[in-house]
Design a protein around this motif. Sequence first.
Motif, mmCIF file in Angstrom:
data_model
loop_
_atom_site.group_PDB
_atom_site.id
_atom_site.type_symbol
_atom_site.label_atom_id
_atom_site.label_comp_id
_atom_site.label_asym_id
_atom_site.label_seq_id
_atom_site.Cartn_x
_atom_site.Cartn_y
_atom_site.Cartn_z
ATOM 1 N N GLY A 8 0.824 -1.198 0.000
ATOM 2 C CA GLY A 8 0.000 0.000 0.000
ATOM 3 C C GLY A 8 0.858 1.247 0.000
ATOM 4 N N PRO A 9 0.276 2.394 0.343
ATOM 5 C CA PRO A 9 1.013 3.655 0.263
ATOM 6 C C PRO A 9 2.286 3.680 1.099
ATOM 7 C CG PRO A 9 -1.332 4.066 0.564
ATOM 8 C CD PRO A 9 -1.128 2.596 0.748
ATOM 9 N N ILE A 10 2.257 3.100 2.310
ATOM 10 C CA ILE A 10 3.440 3.176 3.177
ATOM 11 C C ILE A 10 4.603 2.419 2.558
ATOM 12 C CG2 ILE A 10 4.352 2.697 5.471
ATOM 13 C CD1 ILE A 10 1.523 2.926 6.570
ATOM 14 N N VAL A 126 -2.664 8.228 3.933
ATOM 15 C CA VAL A 126 -2.445 7.345 5.077
ATOM 16 C C VAL A 126 -3.473 7.680 6.155
ATOM 17 C CG1 VAL A 126 -0.795 6.674 6.872
ATOM 18 C CG2 VAL A 126 0.018 7.171 4.552
ATOM 19 N N PRO A 127 -4.105 6.676 6.758
ATOM 20 C CA PRO A 127 -5.066 6.963 7.847
ATOM 21 C C PRO A 127 -4.417 7.785 8.955
ATOM 22 C CG PRO A 127 -5.201 4.664 7.178
ATOM 23 C CD PRO A 127 -4.006 5.238 6.462
ATOM 24 N N THR A 134 4.130 6.224 9.924
ATOM 25 C CA THR A 134 4.716 6.293 8.586
ATOM 26 C C THR A 134 5.961 7.162 8.580
ATOM 27 O OG1 THR A 134 2.533 6.000 7.593
ATOM 28 C CG2 THR A 134 4.259 6.895 6.181
ATOM 29 N N ARG A 135 5.888 8.337 9.215
ATOM 30 C CA ARG A 135 7.062 9.206 9.265
ATOM 31 C C ARG A 135 8.210 8.530 10.010
ATOM 32 N NH1 ARG A 135 6.665 14.733 7.794
ATOM 33 N NH2 ARG A 135 8.887 14.651 8.250
ATOM 34 N N THR A 184 4.861 6.462 -9.006
ATOM 35 C CA THR A 184 3.744 6.351 -9.952
ATOM 36 C C THR A 184 2.811 5.206 -9.572
ATOM 37 O OG1 THR A 184 5.016 4.913 -11.450
ATOM 38 C CG2 THR A 184 5.141 7.298 -11.832
ATOM 39 N N ARG A 185 3.271 4.311 -8.691
ATOM 40 C CA ARG A 185 2.418 3.204 -8.232
ATOM 41 C C ARG A 185 1.382 3.661 -7.209
ATOM 42 N NH1 ARG A 185 6.947 -0.850 -6.240
ATOM 43 N NH2 ARG A 185 5.098 -1.893 -5.388
ATOM 44 N N LEU A 186 1.555 4.877 -6.670
ATOM 45 C CA LEU A 186 0.581 5.408 -5.719
ATOM 46 C C LEU A 186 -0.684 5.852 -6.429
ATOM 47 C CD1 LEU A 186 2.646 7.724 -3.321
ATOM 48 C CD2 LEU A 186 1.383 5.671 -2.658
ATOM 49 N N ALA A 187 -1.808 5.650 -5.795
ATOM 50 C CA ALA A 187 -3.047 6.227 -6.325
ATOM 51 C C ALA A 187 -2.993 7.747 -6.164
ATOM 52 C CB ALA A 187 -4.246 5.658 -5.567
#
Length: 409
Positions: A8-10, A126-127, A134-135, A184-187
């Motif tokens: 996912g994004p992370i 990110v929620p 994440t940071r 680029t893989r991120l939405a």
Amino acid sequence: MPLLPTPGPIRTLALSTLINTIGNGLWMVSSALFLTRFVGLSIGRAGLALTLVALVSLVISTPAGYLADRLGPRGVAIGALVALGLCESALVTVHSMAGFLLVATPMAVLDAAQRAARGAIIGGAVPQDRRVYTRAYLRSVTNVGLTVGAAAAGVGLTVDTRAAYLSLIVADAVTFLLAAAVLTRLAPVASAPRPRSGPRLTALRDRPFLAFVVLDGLLATNFGLFEVAVPLWIAGRTDAPRWMISVVFAVNTVAVVLLQVRAARGTETLDGAARASRRAGFTLMAACLIFPLTAVTHDVPTMILLVVAAGVHVTAELWYSAGGWGISFGLAPDQAHGQYQGTYAMGHQFGQMIAPVLVTALILGWGTPGWLLLGAAFAVVGCLIPPVVRRAAANRAPAGTRSTVDAGT
């Protein structure tokens, strides 16, 4: 803690960050020698050039964050990284200070844009309860990347030819492009609507938030303390062998990689983050009480004290970073994460800019009294952050997951 976050994004941000920071490590280690040995700048002019570039990055941070909010942070981050790769490759043609500034100045703008955009991506993709995690995870990844890049740069420094340094520059340029490709893989992250009225750069008019940024920047001088003053202290004021400088740096790097995520627990709320910043101030004071003892001890006790002091310092550094992330995300309006992250970065950059002069003047100029004064200042600044954050939170409309800082904690 799992070695890899779930897909996912992370995870995508982590892979992009790892690639980018390997390139940063290549440049960080080789830049000063490249500028002095092959561009022809004196040490003073090289330092001036790098300071001017840092100033540009500081000034542009908030506008760059606003741009990321308005245009969409994913696109801004990708575009900035691609442009950084192209600009970096142009450094191979530089032969003067003017030429370096002509290339490095737009790079400072682009770097500020991609940093602010990354903060906005975290804020938007990110929620809320995972943003500080994440940071923290990305900071651990950053240290791994910088270490790998710095080690790889050692090959070029050993060869010590212009071609070797140019190869490091080209490799750095490639890492920018690869990091952009990964993103680029991120939405896409939704852009913020343009305000119908009122100021655009609201973060710069948010006085309570700016007060926090100033205090956080003062605590950020702890990086200069460790990176500049401590090596000079070990070499000039203790009888420890010079290789102890590498030991204390290793303590710091390993601790950040292994413990930053753990240290960030509990800082997802404003009250927890403010307490972490206060703990950081007092822990920095403790480090400033231990380091001067090494001037009067000898041999093994000195080395033990240096390792203990480095451990105490990095503990404070971990809490400082986690607290700042929690506060900067917690106080940012949902539609302005980019500019608030850019403004938060300004304080950190300012602290790192003033640190070399400030900490060396106090510690190397005054010795033990300088250590004590600096430690007391860290503790005072840490104590000021909770009431400042409490005031900033009180000025905001209630939000479901925001926490008010408890005056009694």
